[in-house]
Scaffold this motif. Structure first.
Motif, PDB file in Angstrom:
ATOM      1  N   ASP A   3       0.865  -1.164   0.008  1.00  0.00           N
ATOM      2  CA  ASP A   3      -0.104   0.018  -0.032  1.00  0.00           C
ATOM      3  C   ASP A   3       0.774   1.261  -0.178  1.00  0.00           C
ATOM      4  OD1 ASP A   3      -2.260  -1.686  -0.009  1.00  0.00           O
ATOM      5  OD2 ASP A   3      -2.510  -1.378   2.278  1.00  0.00           O
ATOM      6  N   HIS A   4       0.532   2.382  -1.030  1.00  0.00           N
ATOM      7  CA  HIS A   4       1.425   3.298  -0.981  1.00  0.00           C
ATOM      8  C   HIS A   4       0.126   4.667  -0.411  1.00  0.00           C
ATOM      9  CE1 HIS A   4       4.368   1.270  -3.101  1.00  0.00           C
ATOM     10  NE2 HIS A   4       3.725   0.554  -3.419  1.00  0.00           N
ATOM     11  N   TYR A   5       0.867   5.479   0.088  1.00  0.00           N
ATOM     12  CA  TYR A   5      -0.113   6.418   0.630  1.00  0.00           C
ATOM     13  C   TYR A   5       0.638   7.882   0.561  1.00  0.00           C
ATOM     14  CZ  TYR A   5      -2.348   2.944   3.184  1.00  0.00           C
ATOM     15  OH  TYR A   5      -3.094   1.752   3.690  1.00  0.00           O
ATOM     16  N   VAL A   6      -0.268   9.032  -0.099  1.00  0.00           N
ATOM     17  CA  VAL A   6       0.312  10.284  -0.469  1.00  0.00           C
ATOM     18  C   VAL A   6      -0.846  11.353  -0.119  1.00  0.00           C
ATOM     19  CG1 VAL A   6       0.698  11.783  -2.521  1.00  0.00           C
ATOM     20  CG2 VAL A   6       1.456   9.340  -2.706  1.00  0.00           C
ATOM     21  N   ASN A   7      -0.249  12.061   0.701  1.00  0.00           N
ATOM     22  CA  ASN A   7      -0.905  13.468   1.114  1.00  0.00           C
ATOM     23  C   ASN A   7      -0.945  14.617   0.278  1.00  0.00           C
ATOM     24  OD1 ASN A   7      -2.444  12.053   3.479  1.00  0.00           O
ATOM     25  ND2 ASN A   7      -0.736  12.296   4.474  1.00  0.00           N
ATOM     26  N   TYR A   8      -1.882  14.812  -0.395  1.00  0.00           N
ATOM     27  CA  TYR A   8      -1.862  16.047  -1.433  1.00  0.00           C
ATOM     28  C   TYR A   8      -2.178  17.523  -0.681  1.00  0.00           C
ATOM     29  CZ  TYR A   8      -0.345  15.030  -6.002  1.00  0.00           C
ATOM     30  OH  TYR A   8       0.405  14.863  -6.946  1.00  0.00           O
ATOM     31  N   GLN A  11      -2.723  23.659  -3.087  1.00  0.00           N
ATOM     32  CA  GLN A  11      -2.448  23.849  -4.548  1.00  0.00           C
ATOM     33  C   GLN A  11      -1.474  23.034  -5.013  1.00  0.00           C
ATOM     34  OE1 GLN A  11      -3.648  26.294  -6.235  1.00  0.00           O
ATOM     35  NE2 GLN A  11      -5.233  26.948  -4.490  1.00  0.00           N
ATOM     36  N   PRO A  12      -1.861  22.002  -5.883  1.00  0.00           N
ATOM     37  CA  PRO A  12      -0.856  21.178  -6.582  1.00  0.00           C
ATOM     38  C   PRO A  12       0.049  21.911  -7.237  1.00  0.00           C
ATOM     39  CG  PRO A  12      -3.160  20.608  -6.935  1.00  0.00           C
ATOM     40  CD  PRO A  12      -3.223  21.711  -6.197  1.00  0.00           C
ATOM     41  N   THR A  13       1.428  21.532  -7.247  1.00  0.00           N
ATOM     42  CA  THR A  13       2.328  22.259  -8.215  1.00  0.00           C
ATOM     43  C   THR A  13       2.783  21.327  -9.148  1.00  0.00           C
ATOM     44  OG1 THR A  13       4.152  21.698  -6.578  1.00  0.00           O
ATOM     45  CG2 THR A  13       2.823  23.493  -6.217  1.00  0.00           C
ATOM     46  N   VAL A  14       3.949  21.675  -9.815  1.00  0.00           N
ATOM     47  CA  VAL A  14       4.584  20.765 -10.844  1.00  0.00           C
ATOM     48  C   VAL A  14       5.429  20.025  -9.906  1.00  0.00           C
ATOM     49  CG1 VAL A  14       6.589  21.012 -12.517  1.00  0.00           C
ATOM     50  CG2 VAL A  14       4.891  22.621 -12.460  1.00  0.00           C
ATOM     51  N   ASN A  15       5.962  20.135  -8.837  1.00  0.00           N
ATOM     52  CA  ASN A  15       6.554  19.439  -7.907  1.00  0.00           C
ATOM     53  C   ASN A  15       5.637  18.107  -7.430  1.00  0.00           C
ATOM     54  OD1 ASN A  15       9.080  20.630  -8.235  1.00  0.00           O
ATOM     55  ND2 ASN A  15       8.747  21.706  -6.267  1.00  0.00           N
ATOM     56  N   ALA A  16       4.447  18.408  -7.238  1.00  0.00           N
ATOM     57  CA  ALA A  16       3.691  17.702  -6.730  1.00  0.00           C
ATOM     58  C   ALA A  16       3.260  16.818  -7.972  1.00  0.00           C
ATOM     59  CB  ALA A  16       2.400  18.093  -6.113  1.00  0.00           C
ATOM     60  N   GLU A  18       5.328  15.825 -10.278  1.00  0.00           N
ATOM     61  CA  GLU A  18       6.590  14.827 -10.633  1.00  0.00           C
ATOM     62  C   GLU A  18       6.510  13.727  -9.598  1.00  0.00           C
ATOM     63  OE1 GLU A  18       9.705  17.702 -10.928  1.00  0.00           O
ATOM     64  OE2 GLU A  18       9.191  18.506 -12.865  1.00  0.00           O
ATOM     65  N   LYS A  19       6.189  14.353  -8.442  1.00  0.00           N
ATOM     66  CA  LYS A  19       6.177  13.452  -7.239  1.00  0.00           C
ATOM     67  C   LYS A  19       5.290  12.039  -7.517  1.00  0.00           C
ATOM     68  CE  LYS A  19       5.449  12.723  -2.157  1.00  0.00           C
ATOM     69  NZ  LYS A  19       4.915  13.593  -1.054  1.00  0.00           N
ATOM     70  N   LEU A  20       4.072  12.626  -7.832  1.00  0.00           N
ATOM     71  CA  LEU A  20       3.055  11.501  -8.217  1.00  0.00           C
ATOM     72  C   LEU A  20       3.612  10.605  -9.323  1.00  0.00           C
ATOM     73  CD1 LEU A  20       0.375  10.246  -7.936  1.00  0.00           C
ATOM     74  CD2 LEU A  20      -0.469  11.960  -9.665  1.00  0.00           C
ATOM     75  N   ILE A  21       4.354  11.222 -10.360  1.00  0.00           N
ATOM     76  CA  ILE A  21       4.969  10.215 -11.619  1.00  0.00           C
ATOM     77  C   ILE A  21       5.803   9.446 -11.129  1.00  0.00           C
ATOM     78  CG2 ILE A  21       6.119  10.160 -13.693  1.00  0.00           C
ATOM     79  CD1 ILE A  21       3.295  11.330 -13.841  1.00  0.00           C
ATOM     80  N   ASP A  22       6.749   9.843  -9.951  1.00  0.00           N
ATOM     81  CA  ASP A  22       7.846   9.128  -9.476  1.00  0.00           C
ATOM     82  C   ASP A  22       7.183   7.834  -8.768  1.00  0.00           C
ATOM     83  OD1 ASP A  22       9.724  10.452 -10.777  1.00  0.00           O
ATOM     84  OD2 ASP A  22      10.295  11.805  -9.017  1.00  0.00           O
ATOM     85  N   TYR A  47      -7.112  16.570 -12.440  1.00  0.00           N
ATOM     86  CA  TYR A  47      -5.859  16.396 -13.099  1.00  0.00           C
ATOM     87  C   TYR A  47      -4.991  15.028 -12.662  1.00  0.00           C
ATOM     88  CZ  TYR A  47      -2.321  17.535  -9.505  1.00  0.00           C
ATOM     89  OH  TYR A  47      -1.399  17.507  -8.591  1.00  0.00           O
ATOM     90  N   ILE A  48      -5.217  14.792 -11.188  1.00  0.00           N
ATOM     91  CA  ILE A  48      -4.679  13.377 -10.796  1.00  0.00           C
ATOM     92  C   ILE A  48      -5.240  12.110 -11.472  1.00  0.00           C
ATOM     93  CG2 ILE A  48      -4.741  12.196  -8.308  1.00  0.00           C
ATOM     94  CD1 ILE A  48      -4.567  14.846  -7.038  1.00  0.00           C
ATOM     95  N   PHE A  49      -6.717  12.139 -11.634  1.00  0.00           N
ATOM     96  CA  PHE A  49      -7.293  11.279 -12.267  1.00  0.00           C
ATOM     97  C   PHE A  49      -6.740  10.998 -13.619  1.00  0.00           C
ATOM     98  CE2 PHE A  49     -10.488  11.730  -8.973  1.00  0.00           C
ATOM     99  CZ  PHE A  49     -11.150  10.491  -8.990  1.00  0.00           C
ATOM    100  N   ASP A  50      -6.506  12.113 -14.342  1.00  0.00           N
ATOM    101  CA  ASP A  50      -5.927  11.971 -15.605  1.00  0.00           C
ATOM    102  C   ASP A  50      -4.590  11.658 -15.676  1.00  0.00           C
ATOM    103  OD1 ASP A  50      -8.359  13.253 -16.531  1.00  0.00           O
ATOM    104  OD2 ASP A  50      -7.267  15.368 -16.720  1.00  0.00           O
ATOM    105  N   VAL A  51      -3.918  11.802 -14.801  1.00  0.00           N
ATOM    106  CA  VAL A  51      -2.385  11.339 -14.777  1.00  0.00           C
ATOM    107  C   VAL A  51      -2.321   9.842 -14.392  1.00  0.00           C
ATOM    108  CG1 VAL A  51      -0.283  11.300 -13.100  1.00  0.00           C
ATOM    109  CG2 VAL A  51      -1.234  13.572 -13.929  1.00  0.00           C
ATOM    110  N   LEU A  52      -3.005   9.460 -13.521  1.00  0.00           N
ATOM    111  CA  LEU A  52      -3.292   8.025 -12.958  1.00  0.00           C
ATOM    112  C   LEU A  52      -3.704   7.267 -14.268  1.00  0.00           C
ATOM    113  CD1 LEU A  52      -4.778   8.263  -9.482  1.00  0.00           C
ATOM    114  CD2 LEU A  52      -2.321   7.525 -10.087  1.00  0.00           C
ATOM    115  N   GLU A  53      -5.172   7.666 -14.895  1.00  0.00           N
ATOM    116  CA  GLU A  53      -5.864   6.893 -16.020  1.00  0.00           C
ATOM    117  C   GLU A  53      -4.453   6.960 -17.326  1.00  0.00           C
ATOM    118  OE1 GLU A  53      -9.388   8.985 -16.478  1.00  0.00           O
ATOM    119  OE2 GLU A  53     -10.246   7.739 -14.709  1.00  0.00           O
ATOM    120  N   GLU A  54      -3.954   8.047 -17.442  1.00  0.00           N
ATOM    121  CA  GLU A  54      -2.735   8.134 -18.464  1.00  0.00           C
ATOM    122  C   GLU A  54      -1.658   7.045 -18.223  1.00  0.00           C
ATOM    123  OE1 GLU A  54       0.111  11.510 -19.486  1.00  0.00           O
ATOM    124  OE2 GLU A  54      -1.832  11.886 -19.947  1.00  0.00           O
TER     125      GLU A  54
END
Length: 83
Positions: A3-8, A11-16, A18-22, A47-54
């Motif tokens: 299980d992996h957990y992320v707290n967002y 204001q999502p940023t470019v760093n956030a 990139e962190k999600l992609i990593d 946008y999180i849904f879009d990244v994940l689905e992508e």
């Protein structure tokens, strides 16, 4: 299975982003990813849904019992190869 957990943050940023992609690079087919944010910010989750689905994930939005948090639960789609 992990299980992996992320707290967002508010204001999502470019760093956030990139962190999600990593993080999703390391999610295997049996793993679960749970992203948590304040319920106020749920409208920013598109946008999180879009990244994940992508990147080959199935996503499920879920509110907390207390109503103050919003969770995105993601699993890699079966048969999707990840790098």
């Amino acid at each position: 299975m992990s299980d992996h957990y992320v707290n967002y943050e508010r204001q999502p940023t470019v760093n956030a982003h990139e962190k999600l992609i990593d993080i999703i690079k390391d999610i295997g087919p049996e793993d679960e990813l749970v992203i948590t944010m304040d319920a106020f910010d749920a409208d920013q989750s598109g946008y999180i849904f879009d990244v994940l689905e992508e990147h080959g994930f199935e996503v499920l939005p879920k509110g907390s019992n207390e109503g103050n948090q919003y969770h995105i639960v993601a699993h890699r789609k079966k048969g999707h190869k990840h790098s």
